[in-house]
Design a protein around this motif. Structure first.
Motif: not given
Ligand code: F42
Length: 148
Positions: A17-19, A48-51, A56-58, A84-86, A127-129
């Protein structure tokens, strides 16, 4: 600027929703972390797997045109999946800090360079600390540089 492919929104509703709101408003709304007033950025990448296209937000940690991406995931025991994606597709990344996304290249940093960016990140978002104290893993820090 976009990445080609099927967009798969985040599994976290508050993130997707934020994105969506940030992108729809050209970065004029939903541009801080909840009510902290601390600015965020939106990162687009390839899964990394699905392509698939993932977004995300950071927290916005910027210095002289480069940005740190801190893979804190709130101090969770495992790295966030986006890390892992990046690493898998470091040149298929867009960074939106304002009206439009721009192409960036991402690299993981270590040692003194990581310490320097880590202190910048903690001064933006203390909060990162606390997150680092919650987990045995060292929270990865990546740096995004503009791709010409
Ligand atoms: N997260 C941070 O880590 N650092 C931050 O500074 C940060 C700030 C922030 C600010 C606002 C906000 O709204 C969110 C913020 N977040 C921050 C949270 C961040 O946006 C992510 O939601 C959080 O870090 C978790 O990221 P994630 O990639 O682990 O998300 C999971 C929950 C997710 O989406 N999983 C998917 C799923 O279906 O379960 C898979 C996503 C994915 O990328 N799958 C890969 C693919 O191939 O598509 C597979 C990757 C693999 O190797 O398995």
């Amino acid at each position: 600027m976009t990445l080609e492919g099927e967009y798969e929104p985040s599994a976290h509703e508050w993130v997707r929703n934020q994105v969506a709101e940030y992108e729809a408003s050209g970065g004029t709304r939903a541009n801080t972390l909840l009510d902290t007033g601390i600015p965020i950025v939106v990162v687009t990448m390839r899964g990394a797997k699905s392509g698939k296209i993932r977004k995300i937000a950071l927290m916005r940690v910027e210095h002289e045109g480069e940005y740190a991406f801190v893979a804190s995931a709130g101090g969770a025991p495992k790295h966030p999946v986006w890390y892992h994606n990046l690493l898998r597709h470091p040149d298929e990344v867009l960074l939106q800090d304002g009206p439009e996304p721009a192409p960036v290249t991402v690299r993981e940093i270590t040692g003194a360079e990581r310490e320097m960016w880590w202190s910048r990140a903690v001064s933006v978002y203390p909060p990162y600390e606390e997150y680092q104290s919650r987990t045995d893993r060292q929270i990865p820090v990546l740096v995004a540089s503009c791709r010409g």
